[in-house]
Design an enzyme around this catalytic site. Structure first.
Site, PDB file in Angstrom:
ATOM      1  N   ARG A 141       0.332  -1.428   0.276  1.00 22.32           N
ATOM      2  CA  ARG A 141      -0.274   0.146  -0.304  1.00 22.32           C
ATOM      3  C   ARG A 141       0.389   1.045  -0.212  1.00 22.32           C
ATOM      4  NH1 ARG A 141      -2.334  -3.416  -1.510  1.00 22.32           N
ATOM      5  NH2 ARG A 141      -4.444  -4.411  -0.644  1.00 22.32           N
ATOM      6  N   SER A 168     -11.351  -0.692   2.675  1.00 20.26           N
ATOM      7  CA  SER A 168     -10.420  -0.697   4.402  1.00 20.26           C
ATOM      8  C   SER A 168      -9.377   0.583   4.449  1.00 20.26           C
ATOM      9  CB  SER A 168      -9.021  -1.888   3.543  1.00 20.26           C
ATOM     10  OG  SER A 168     -10.064  -2.352   2.946  1.00 20.26           O
ATOM     11  N   GLU A 201      -5.439   3.461   5.665  1.00 22.19           N
ATOM     12  CA  GLU A 201      -4.657   3.823   4.369  1.00 22.19           C
ATOM     13  C   GLU A 201      -5.239   5.306   3.700  1.00 22.19           C
ATOM     14  OE1 GLU A 201      -6.342   0.268   1.574  1.00 22.19           O
ATOM     15  OE2 GLU A 201      -5.727  -1.114   3.383  1.00 22.19           O
TER      16      GLU A 201
END
Length: 357
Positions: free
Chosen positions: A164, A253, A353
């Site tokens: 990520r 998420s 995130e």
């Protein structure tokens, strides 16, 4: 280049947070990006690049110039003996681009179906799902330097992909030639992606390592699924677990799955035998952040109008609506409370995130 002032951003962020952009520029081409850079009124101002708004939390009106990337286009850019090279404009909706590649007979992206956002944001986050990450299918990208207007191309190594993460999420350091871009040189706020190319394998093999996909295979009795079947399975799984942002505002998420050493994992398992974990190729162990949050009792709970989704604790949602929407402050207050709970119980720090604006 289309320039607008005092533009409401609620429809441009999937959380549905009410905010405004003082100035918003819509870019439908590379020339539009260059026009912004050359504009006597806008040149030199800070720029915030906005794609699908699926990975951001807006905490107030946005003062930097919002560059809304709307460059379209999907095409076969080339091929080798081993792969098709498919190019997509940064403004293409990610899921629609994945569906197009499957329809054209170019497999490889099916595990990442239904990930929200645009193509241009995919390399920034190095998106991934069900055992496949963007870096596994990445060929190269084109971008524009927001300081000079020059275009450049980066390959996978130059993007410095990790879980990520990429070069586009880190602040700039010393300048250098893009043809020999060193790892660790950040491009956040310095460059904007205009086109992305994928390397999709002709000798395709399914990625079925996740329990949800194995369960679908067992239920269907299909032992050798096609890319289309995996695409459909992933869509079914995601729709059953995750809220549609059109119905319930969210940013997907919210936390990264943390990684720990084998020793750390063994220690946690001794205390929490049911913890969901996955061994990684480098010997580390990835823990399911959603399980950690659920174990701390957060599923279904709320702070203000920010809540934890009842079906998936990894997703924070907007329990308000319209002008009475959740605020970015409420979202971040909830996120920090979750982080504290997980750290106090497991000694693990969860990392968000989304980008906080």
């Amino acid at each position: 280049m289309l320039v607008e002032n005092n533009v409401p951003l609620q429809q441009y962020n999937t959380f549905g947070i009410v905010a405004k952009a003082h100035t918003l520029v819509r870019a439908h081409s590379v020339d539009d990006v260059r026009a912004l850079i050359a504009s006597p009124d806008l040149a030199g101002q800070p720029v915030f690049v906005l794609g699908g708004g699926s990975n951001i939390v807006i905490t107030g009106d946005v003062k930097p110039v919002v560059l809304k990337m709307e460059i379209k286009g999907l095409r076969l850019a080339g091929e080798t003996d081993r792969a098709w090279i498919v190019e997509a404009g940064a403004g293409e909706v990610w899921h629609e681009a994945v569906a197009w590649t499957i329809a054209q007979g170019y497999p490889g992206l099916e595990n990442m179906a239904l990930i929200p956002g645009t193509v241009g944001a995919a390399p920034v986050q190095n998106i991934g799902a069900y055992g496949v990450e963007l870096q596994d299918r990445f060929d190269s990208l084109d971008a524009v330097d927001l300081a000079t207007g020059k275009t450049f191309t980066l390959n996978a190594a130059q993007c410095a992909f990790s879980y990520r993460d990429s070069i586009f999420k880190h602040a700039p350091s010393a300048a250098g030639e893009y043809s020999d871009l060193p790892r660790g040189m950040g491009l956040a706020g310095r460059a904007v992606i205009t086109h992305v190319r994928f390397r999709l394998p002709k000798q395709w093999k399914p990625d079925l390592g996740y329990a949800d996909l194995e369960r679908k295979m067992a239920e269907s009795g299909i032992t050798e699924p096609t890319p289309r079947q995996i695409f459909d399975w992933v869509c079914e799984i995601r729709r059953a677990k995750l809220p549609d942002p059109v119905v319930i505002g969210n940013a997907g998420s919210f936390f990264k799955n943390p990684t720990v050493t084998e020793y750390q994992c063994t220690d946690i398992i001794a205390r929490e035998p049911k913890i969901v974990h996955y061994p990684m190729p480098d010997g580390s162990i990835k823990l399911a952040a959603g399980w950690l949050i659920d174990a701390c009792g957060w599923k279904g709970k709320s702070i203000g109008k920010a809540g934890v989704y009842e079906k998936q604790a990894l997703v924070l949602v907007n329990r308000g609506n319209g002008e009475d929407s959740v605020t970015g402050g409420e979202v971040m207050t909830l996120a920090k409370a979750i982080q504290t709970s997980v750290y106090e119980r497991f000694g693990i720090r969860l990392e968000p995130e989304p980008v906080v604006v």
